[in-house]
Design a protein around this motif. Structure first.
Motif, mmCIF file in Angstrom:
data_model
loop_
_atom_site.group_PDB
_atom_site.id
_atom_site.type_symbol
_atom_site.label_atom_id
_atom_site.label_comp_id
_atom_site.label_asym_id
_atom_site.label_seq_id
_atom_site.Cartn_x
_atom_site.Cartn_y
_atom_site.Cartn_z
ATOM 1 N N UNK A 65 0.852 -1.212 0.000
ATOM 2 C CA UNK A 65 0.000 0.000 0.000
ATOM 3 C C UNK A 65 0.874 1.243 0.000
ATOM 4 N N UNK A 66 1.895 1.205 0.831
ATOM 5 C CA UNK A 66 2.775 2.394 0.917
ATOM 6 C C UNK A 66 3.587 2.499 -0.370
ATOM 7 N N UNK A 67 4.073 1.373 -0.832
ATOM 8 C CA UNK A 67 4.936 1.411 -2.026
ATOM 9 C C UNK A 67 4.138 1.954 -3.219
ATOM 10 N N UNK A 68 2.853 1.596 -3.284
ATOM 11 C CA UNK A 68 2.041 1.978 -4.446
ATOM 12 C C UNK A 68 1.590 3.422 -4.340
ATOM 13 N N UNK A 69 1.495 3.861 -3.142
ATOM 14 C CA UNK A 69 0.875 5.173 -2.905
ATOM 15 C C UNK A 69 1.403 6.267 -3.827
ATOM 16 N N UNK A 70 2.715 6.430 -3.941
ATOM 17 C CA UNK A 70 3.224 7.535 -4.804
ATOM 18 C C UNK A 70 2.641 7.421 -6.240
ATOM 19 N N UNK A 71 2.568 6.224 -6.719
ATOM 20 C CA UNK A 71 2.075 6.066 -8.108
ATOM 21 C C UNK A 71 0.606 6.430 -8.215
ATOM 22 N N UNK A 72 -0.170 6.045 -7.152
ATOM 23 C CA UNK A 72 -1.588 6.378 -7.183
ATOM 24 C C UNK A 72 -1.751 7.901 -7.204
ATOM 25 N N UNK A 73 -0.958 8.493 -6.417
ATOM 26 C CA UNK A 73 -1.034 9.971 -6.354
ATOM 27 C C UNK A 73 -0.679 10.526 -7.725
ATOM 28 N N UNK A 74 0.347 9.915 -8.285
ATOM 29 C CA UNK A 74 0.746 10.360 -9.631
ATOM 30 C C UNK A 74 -0.400 10.270 -10.599
ATOM 31 N N UNK A 75 -1.166 9.198 -10.490
ATOM 32 C CA UNK A 75 -2.309 9.017 -11.414
ATOM 33 C C UNK A 75 -3.353 10.109 -11.134
ATOM 34 N N UNK A 76 -3.440 10.446 -9.850
ATOM 35 C CA UNK A 76 -4.443 11.451 -9.490
ATOM 36 C C UNK A 76 -4.160 12.796 -10.136
ATOM 37 N N UNK A 77 -2.969 13.026 -10.580
ATOM 38 C CA UNK A 77 -2.635 14.324 -11.190
ATOM 39 C C UNK A 77 -3.344 14.504 -12.506
ATOM 40 N N UNK A 78 -3.801 13.367 -13.091
ATOM 41 C CA UNK A 78 -4.505 13.373 -14.382
ATOM 42 C C UNK A 78 -3.659 13.919 -15.510
ATOM 43 N N UNK A 79 -2.357 13.985 -15.243
ATOM 44 C CA UNK A 79 -1.450 14.364 -16.316
ATOM 45 C C UNK A 79 -1.167 13.129 -17.142
ATOM 46 N N UNK A 80 -1.328 13.237 -18.407
ATOM 47 C CA UNK A 80 -1.160 12.010 -19.205
ATOM 48 C C UNK A 80 0.202 11.354 -19.029
#
Length: 1714
Positions: A65-80
């Motif tokens: 969960x912690x390891x993935x978190x940064x990537x999820x946040x990255x996805x949340x940016x909605x930047x392609x």
């Protein structure tokens, strides 16, 4: 996983993670600091984990969960860019399975947001897929969210996304279910599945399921909800959904994971409760829709069927049926019914096409079809689904032909559209014909009544590759090319048949092997007899029974529909391959039905093939009746009636042959197409491969083949094989080259078909035979009453079948030969008949040459069975059949003769069954067989058959067709007898053995043993049969046969009779010989006297044989001679028999009747036989010299030789001598001589017979006409010659009576005249004095008697007088030939013997009896010389009789027929008297001779002074000779009578004196003329008389002076007269001067002078005292007168004077002194 967990991979992962985080922090540095921070802390975190933990991956997962978190946040940016990087990193983590459940949930939520924002849609799908496929951490809500996400992406605006999403959905659904499978696999060994409560309607009740299963359950349930347009329970967040996609998903799940549904009841429940209702509901528009129906009838507009849904529904249904049939029995029934409905003609074309495709899918699964059958068709009150499917296909195919294809919008056949075949046809060409380079290629197609449907190549055999069920991308209904549906339906049928038959036959095969291995039952379950053997069924397992019921039901359900459809297609097919497939289907079905014993269906399929083989509307009763039965069964498919369609005749087929139909009335020709030939080959194939199951339908098959063979003009050849015949029927048979090349093949297959019958079991073989027989009966009915060529197919094939089944011929022999015998061979049509016989004889020959096991020699029953039909043929009168039969016998003899054994009676029976009226060639062939038997096979046949051989040979002798055959058969009988003789001991042994067996059997049955000639031993019976047969032939109407048979009979009895036992001779004599004699006698006496012109042809017949009577005479002669000879040569055997004397009497009776027959030949021969049995001719023994044939001749008497004829040219060399033979019968003693008494009786019997023959034959006829029968001289001679020999034996008892009888016969015999035509041979010329042999015989007989009397007893001597009487009677014949009755006989000299008139009635000629009479006289004299003193001779006045008899010729003297007679009579008289007179004197006192004297006196008187004048030509010498005879008589008187006057009666002496007086000179008349004196003057005689007279007168014996006185008176008268004559003469002499006196006067004077000289002589001789002086004085007184005469001039007178003067010298004494 090892790839992602290896240290290098882990190291790489860590590096990449760190790289990703770094990249992320770089990207977000400016815009999104929180993300950058998170990324950086993430790097630290990763490093920390790597440093602290050995199992880095596990640690990573824990902290994922912690390891993935940064990537999820990255996805949340909605930047392609950032999003893409994050998604890639997340995917990498997923792929290494370092994502925990919580992390996964977070990821999904993040993806959901991206989706809602429509960002990176493809990447999203990819991520979801990776997430779900790499592990199973996503469950429940998370999973459902992920799935919904995919669904949502499927319905975006972007096509690519849609498609990718669709693919992803499919994959995700699959993954969900794969997890279930894996989960089950994991837990399968641990926990049993808890059983869910059945029928639980709470759809949430999934607590029992494990996690993966639960997910799958929820997913599937929602898919159903969605397709049904309901809200999903689990897939929350769905916005839209299409049915087509839903159905596809459902289908893929059902298809790919059937085990999930089958193993979990919850899933099963879903299927039942959700899927099926859904499908049914969705189908409803298709069901209600009727094409072209007006919508006004229903208030709401009917929803139109929608292709995409409909097609997908059908796919689902296919899967449901295929995979879950067992769960959804009821539902499947509905689905299947729907499928069937979709084929209706009023459904859209595309619907029908996809429905057919679906059905095709079912048709390739036979096990499934089997389940349908078990679940529906075999249950009561259930739809007959399986049947309906098949029927639906049938009616579908029919509808395609009958209804123009309205649903086909794309093209009418002529339109140039893109047809599915892809060929562009030109508008001008007719349907299906493609113009290619000017040539026309015919497309494969069906054509029926103008409807033309091409056959498309839609699928590979056995796989249901659908076209339209696969069109998932089409929304609009596709255009169905013409012929597509038909082609699929066609393949459905073929696959259905192939599947069912393969399956059932496989199972049948297993069942058979099982039942064979488990129970060695006698009848196997696979025996497809018409009725299954109950016995064998009961032994089979329950399972077997159940299976069989299913198989039968399947076939029963489908056969009608199949047959209807296949027949129609067969008729419509224009393509060889298609036809081949259809035929193959029909053939396999027929074979299957046959194996299952389903007769109706089997026959129906076979009928269809048969009809296909024959031209359309061909009148073949067998087929028509079968079809009628079938077409009445129209079957309904959901209310639609489907009729069997009768074949149309307009199929465009190439005609390959034209021929005549096989019919009673001649009709036109019929044509055979190549399809007919193809069907024919199928038919042959069927019969060849499946003959064992055809049973009664052989009839159909063979009837059809027969007709085809007929149309093609095949004719049977040797052995029954059919060969292309020459066009016998004329120009009507036309064959194309195509067929010509096929014919040998067809003919070959036909033969092979029947050859293969050897592999059929017995029952099937019987069906085949029965079928052939009834076929043959039909062919025969057709051939009645006309001379048309008959169909020989059945007969030829019966033959062929018989030949190949020789190894078990017994089971089919009776029906086979029975049919050929009773029906075919008796048929009026000759060709038919001939073939029947050909077949039968070929079978028999083959049967006999076949090496059976056990061999025929040990299996007599079989051998007789095989030969029996040969014998039965004899009951048929047609000669052609009999010729065949006999040729067969001949061949059997030549090849099998040595091994016939017990079959001989049958074979011989065949030869013996030939009758005289059956034509020469038949008899000749039969006889050839017999000859072969006699020459080659007598030693090999059982001895019990020898009697039959004799019978048969005899019967040929009696055939009157061909004389040579009859004669040769008699020769055969001779050979047979020779064989019996040579092999006697062996035959006897064998027959005795056989006899013992029969005797025993007879005793057991308690009956008498019955055989001809019973008491005799079997071997003797054999001989007796032979004799009896020859005896029959001896009375055959044809003379040559009689002759030959007679000679053979007597030769065999003569040569081989010694083999017989003694007692058997009795039978030979009475039953054979006498029986024969009786018959011959009867025939001879009744035979026709008509003249036979010629002996057939140009043979001339000798006149001695030119009437039947004469020919029979020859037979009688031969027979009698033969019998007599046997009596003679075998007397030593016959005499000891008890009734020899009776036999003797019978034989004598026969001899007598023959002797008295009015036929010279017979009568003479009878006497020869008589002589033989009396052993007058001593029989020559066989061993001493070979027999000579008898010489029997009518006209010349011969010594009868032995009468055994050997005209057969064999002389018998006898091995046994007489001694041995006698020894054989009487032990070692010499033969017993029967007692004298009996012997005497035999001789007396013979004498009586002789007497009867003699008296009958010599008795003169009462009346006489030209036809009077007069016995011949040889006959009479022979008769008389018998007597001396006979007399030797009976002389002791021979009485006077017998002598009397004998006399009558001798007299009669001698009196018989002879016919003038025979006289030159018998009579001597009249001048020769010779006796005939008859006369000699008569004298011999008397001589024998006389000699016997001579030495005999006193009692016999009294017979002398009788013999004298007899002889004297004969003596009289010299002057008085005997009279023969009233018959007018001629003297031989006037009998006209005319050589030319050979056949003129004979005149009868009396014999010249003189020699005979004279000889008799000599005999009398001899005898008298011997017997004069016998008392009997004295008493019986024999002498008187002799004198009396002699008086006749003596008184006749010159009038006697022969001069010799009277001379002999005189000499005889003198001889007799010289002996008899002394005897008479001796007995003077007794008075026995008193009557003789007068007789004697008269005799002398008559002779000496005969009234007959001597003949004119008598010479002086003769006269003087005769005179000297007279003188002898007078001398006799003077020496033998006168000296004894005292002992002789006075009267007699007086008579003598008177006579002497008359004769002496003084009584000569004075009135003689000159001429007479010359002749009459017996000077010597007169002189002697005178002397005697004087002597007696002056002898001292004169007792009475009176007599002497008379004499003295006479003397003085004489002297006085002399004186007067002399005086007168002197006067006249003187007066006459020179003139001579008349002659008369000169004669007178000469006479007187002679008398004077005689007187003086006589006186001188007398005693001087007896002459008185007066007389002397008178004499001396003459002297002067005499002297005066001296002057006469006549010299004669002078010489007489001289003689007269000389005696006077004695008177010149000197004068006595006084």
């Amino acid at each position: 996983m090892s790839g992602t967990s290896s240290p290098e991979a882990v190291k790489k992962l860590l590096e990449n993670m760190q790289g990703d985080l770094r990249g992320l922090s770089l990207e977000c540095r400016k815009k999104f600091p929180p993300v950058k921070e998170a990324a950086e802390s993430g790097i630290i975190k990763v490093k920390t984990i790597a440093a602290r933990n050995t199992d880095i991956l596990a640690a990573l997962k824990e902290n994922s969960s912690e390891v993935v978190q940064p990537f999820l946040m990255g996805c949340g940016t909605k930047e392609p860019k950032i999003t893409q990087l994050c998604l890639a990193a997340i995917q990498r983590l997923m792929s290494h399975e370092v994502v925990s459940e919580a992390a996964a949930g977070n990821i999904i939520n993040m993806l959901w947001q991206l989706m809602e924002n429509s960002l990176e849609e493809l990447k999203l799908l990819q991520t979801v897929l990776v997430l779900l496929t790499t592990n199973t951490v996503v469950h429940d809500e998370a999973l459902s969210k992920a799935i919904v996400l995919c669904f949502r992406l499927h319905f975006t605006k972007d096509n690519i996304t849609n498609n990718t999403a669709a693919a992803t959905v499919r994959q995700v659904v699959t993954v969900v279910f794969e997890r279930v499978v894996a989960e089950d696999e994991r837990y399968k060994d641990t926990i049993d599945q808890p059983v869910a409560v059945q029928g639980n309607s709470n759809r949430r009740s999934v607590s029992t399921l494990k996690p993966c299963a639960k997910d799958a359950y929820m997913l599937f349930q929602d898919l159903c909800q969605l397709v049904n347009a309901d809200a999903p329970y689990w897939l929350v967040g769905m916005t839209e959904m299409t049915r087509t996609f839903g159905l596809e998903l459902l289908e893929s799940v059902l298809n790919d994971f059937p085990q999930v549904f089958l193993q979990h009841q919850e899933f099963s429940f879903l299927l039942k409760e959700r899927v099926c209702p859904l499908v049914i509901k969705l189908f409803s528009p298709n069901i209600k829709f009727r094409q072209g129906s007006s919508t006004s009838s229903s208030p709401a507009p009917v929803e139109k069927p929608y292709f995409p849904i409909c097609m997908r529904l059908l796919r689902v249904v296919s899967v449901l049926i295929k995979q879950f049939y067992s769960l959804l029995v009821t539902e499947c029934e509905i689905f299947l019914s729907l499928l069937v409905k979709f084929l209706d003609a009023d459904k859209p074309q595309w619907l029908r096409a996809v429905a057919v495709e679906s059905i095709h899918r079912l048709c390739v699964q036979p096990q499934l079809l089997r389940s349908f059958c078990q679940s529906y068709d075999m249950k009561q009150h259930s739809t007959k689904v399986f049947r309906d499917i098949v029927n639906a296909l049938g009616s579908f195919i029919q509808s395609l032909f009958l209804v123009p294809s309205t649903g086909n919008t794309s093209a009418t056949p002529n339109q140039t559209g893109s047809n599915a075949s892809g060929n562009a046809g030109s508008a001008q060409t007719s349907p299906g014909v493609l113009g290619i380079g000017g040539g026309a290629t015919v497309l494969p197609a069906f054509e029926y009544r103008g409807t033309w449907i091409p056959i498309l190549n839609v699928t590979v055999q056995g796989s249901a590759k659908a076209t339209y069920l696969e069109m998932l991308d089409k929304v609009e209904p596709p255009t169905i090319p013409e012929g597509y549906a038909m082609s699929v339906a066609f393949h459905c049928l073929l696959d259905l048949v192939r599947g069912i038959t393969t399956m059932i036959e496989g199972e049948l095969g297993e069942a058979e092997t099982v039942s064979q291995t488990t129970a060695e039952t006698t009848s196997l379950p696979a025996q497809s007899s018409e009725q299954q053997d109950l016995q064998s069924v009961s032994d089979q397992s329950e399972k077997e029974l159940v299976s069989r019921a299913v198989w039968e039901e399947m076939v029963n359900a489908c056969w009608c529909g199949l047959l209807a459809a296949l027949s129609l297609l067969l008729d419509a097919s224009t393509d060889e391959a298609a036809t081949e497939n259809i035929l193959k289907a029909e053939l396999t079905m027929a074979a299957l039905c046959g194996r299952l014993g389903l007769v109706t269906s089997r026959d129906a399929f076979i009928t269809a093939i048969c009809k296909g083989s024959l031209p359309p509307h061909y009148a073949l009763t067998v087929l028509n009746s079968t079809t009628a039965a079938l077409s009445s069964k129209s079957y309904s498919i959901q209310g639609q009636n489907v009729q069997m369609i009768s074949p149309s005749s307009e199929s465009h087929q190439q005609v390959v042959a034209v021929g005549q139909p096989l019919a009673l009335q001649p009709q036109g020709t019929v044509m055979l197409t190549s399809k007919n030939i193809q069907c024919m080959r199928t038919l042959l194939n069927l019969a060849h491969c499946h003959g064992a199951v055809l049973g009664t339908s052989w009839q159909l098959v063979l009837a059809t083949l027969q007709h085809l063979v007929w149309i093609l003009g095949l004719k049977p050849g040797v052995g029954g094989a059919l060969k292309p015949g020459r066009a016998v029927e004329g120009p009507s048979t036309v064959l194309t080259t195509a067929v010509m090349t096929d014919l040998p093949v067809i003919s070959n297959i036909l033969s092979r078909l029947f050859e293969s019958s050897q592999y059929l079991d017995d029952v099937s073989l019987h069906h085949l035979i029965n079928a052939l027989c009834s076929l043959s009966l039909e062919a025969m009915d057709m051939a009645y009453g006309n001379n048309k060529e008959p169909s020989l197919f059945a007969v030829a094939k019966l033959l062929e079948t018989g030949l190949v089944n020789m190894h078990r011929i017994e089971i089919l022999w009776r029906p086979l030969t029975g049919h050929l015998l009773e029906k075919v061979c008796q048929h009026p049509n000759s060709r038919m008949r001939e073939w029947g016989a050909e077949a039968l004889t070929s079978l028999i020959k083959a049967g006999l040459t076949f090496s059976h096991d056990p061999p025929l020699s040990q299996n007599q029953r079989l051998q007789l069975l095989l030969l029996n039909p040969l014998k039965e043929l004899s009951n048929i009168s047609h000669p052609d059949i009999r010729i065949k039969q006999l040729e067969c016998v001949l061949q059997i003899l030549q090849s099998q003769g040595d091994s016939l054994g017990p079959g001989w009676p049958l074979v011989l029976g065949v030869m013996g069954a030939i009758r005289s009226d059956q034509g020469e060639s038949l008899i000749r062939t039969a006889f050839q067989c017999l000859q072969l038997v006699v020459t080659d096979f007598l030693p090999t046949m059982p001895c019990t058959c020898l009697q039959i051989v004799v019978e048969v040979a005899g019967s040929f002798g009696l055939h009157n067709q061909e004389l040579n055959i009859s004669l040769t058969s008699i020769g055969l009988l001779w050979n047979i007898s020779d064989y019996f003789f040579q092999r006697g001991e062996i035959i006897e042994k064998e027959l005795n053995k056989e006899e013992a067996v029969l005797q025993k059997q007879a005793e057991e049955k308690g009956v008498m043993l019955n055989r001809p000639f019973h008491p005799a031993s079997p071997f003797d019976c054999l001989w007796l049969c032979l004799y009896a047969k020859l005896g029959e032939l001896c009375v055959d109407p044809r003379p040559a046969v009689r002759k030959s048979a007679g000679q053979t009979l007597f030769s065999t009895i003569g040569a081989h009779g010694t083999l017989l036992q003694h007692s058997t001779w009795h039978t030979v004599i009475w039953k054979v010989l006498f029986h024969l004699l009786d018959r011959v006698r009867e025939s001879s006496t009744t035979a026709d006297k008509e003249k036979i012109e010629s002996g057939g042809g140009n043979i001339l017949i000798h006149h001695s044989r030119d009437t039947a009577e004469k020919q029979w005479a020859e037979t009688w002669v031969l027979t009698l001679a033969g019998v007599a000879r046997i009596f003679n040569t075998r007397r030593y055997l016959l005499q000891p028999l008890g009734d020899f004397s009776q036999a003797w009497d019978v034989l004598l009776d026969h001899i007598q009747s023959a002797a008295l027959s009015k036929n010279n030949e017979v009568s003479l021969a009878a006497l020869k036989s008589f002589q033989e049995i009396l052993q007058i001719v001593s029989p020559v023994r066989d061993s001493e010299k070979p027999d000579t044939p008898p010489a029997i001749n009518v006209s010349v008497p011969v010594v009868v030789g032995t009468t055994t004829a050997t005209s057969l040219g064999r002389s018998f060399m006898r091995t046994d001598s007489i001694g041995e033979r006698i020894g054989r019968y009487n032990g070692s003693e010499p033969p017993v001589i029967t007692d004298e008494i009996e012997d005497l009786n035999l001789w007396w019997a013979a004498w009586n017979s002789w007497y009867r023959i003699g008296s009958e034959s010599t008795r003169p006829p009462v009346t006489c006409d030209k036809l009077t029968f007069i016995p011949s001289q040889p006959f009479l001679t022979a008769l008389i010659q018998i007597f001396p020999a006979l007399y030797q034996h009976i002389k002791t008892g021979f009485s006077m009576d017998d002598l009397q009888k004998l006399g009558v016969i001798l007299h009669g015999a001698v009196s018989v005249p002879i016919s003038s035509d025979a006289s030159p041979f018998i009579l001597p010329s009249y001048t020769e004095a010779v006796l005939t042999s008859l006369q000699e015989a008569v004298l011999t007989a008397l001589d024998v008697l006389q000699k016997a009397i001579c030495v005999g007893s006193e009692s016999m001597q009294i017979m002398y007088p009788a013999i004298f009487d007899q002889l004297l009677a004969f003596v009289e014949f010299s002057c008085k030939p005997p009279q023969y009755g009233q018959l007018e006989t001629k003297h031989i000299a006037n009998a006209k013997y005319n050589q030319i008139q050979l056949f003129a009635p004979a005149e009868w000629v009396a014999l010249n009896y003189v020699p005979f009479a004279e000889r008799s006289l000599e005999v009398v004299v001899d005898l008298y010389q011997k017997t004069a003193c016998h008392k009997a001779v004295v008493t019986e006045k024999v002498l008187q009789n002799i004198i009396k008899t002699l008086r006749i010729p003596l008184s006749l003297k010159y009038s006697c027929p022969s001069e010799s007679t009277w001379k002999l009579a005189v000499s005889s008289l003198l001889k007799v008297l010289s002996i008899g007179l002394p005897v008479a004197r001796q007995h003077a006192s007794s008075g026995k001779f008193d009557s003789m004297w007068p007789e004697l006196a008269n005799t002398f008187e008559d002779f000496l002074f005969t009234k007959s004048t001597p003949p004119d030509n008598l010479s002086i010498q003769e006269f003087q000779k005769n005179e000297s005879i007279d003188v002898e008589v007078v001398q006799l008187i003077s020496t033998e009578i006168l000296p004894y006057a005292n002992f002789i009666p006075k009267e007699f002496v007086g008579q003598i004196m008177t006579m002497l007086n008359k004769g002496s000179i003084h009584s000569q008349s004075s009135s003689f003329t000159e001429a007479e004196i010359d002749i009459r003057m017996r000077e010597e005689f007169s002189k002697v008389c005178f002397e005697t007279l004087l002597q007696f007168s002056f002898s001292n014996k004169v007792t009475t002076p009176q007599e002497g006185y008379i004499s003295r008176m006479a003397l003085s008268v004489l002297l006085k007269r002399s004186q007067d004559v002399l005086h007168r003469y002197i006067e006249d002499e003187r007066l006459s001067g020179k003139c001579p006196l008349p002659r008369q006067q000169v004669t007178e004077i000469i006479f007187v002078l002679k008398a004077v000289s005689t007187l003086i002589d006589s006186l001188k001789k007398t005693q001087p005292e007896n002459v008185d002086a007066n007389t002397w004085a008178q004499v001396i007184a003459l002297y002067p007168t005499l002297v005066e005469c001296i002057t006469c001039s006549s010299s004669e007178v002078c010489s007489a004077l001289k003689e007269a003067l000389v005696p006077f010298k004695d008177f010149m004494h000197p004068p006595a002194s006084k």
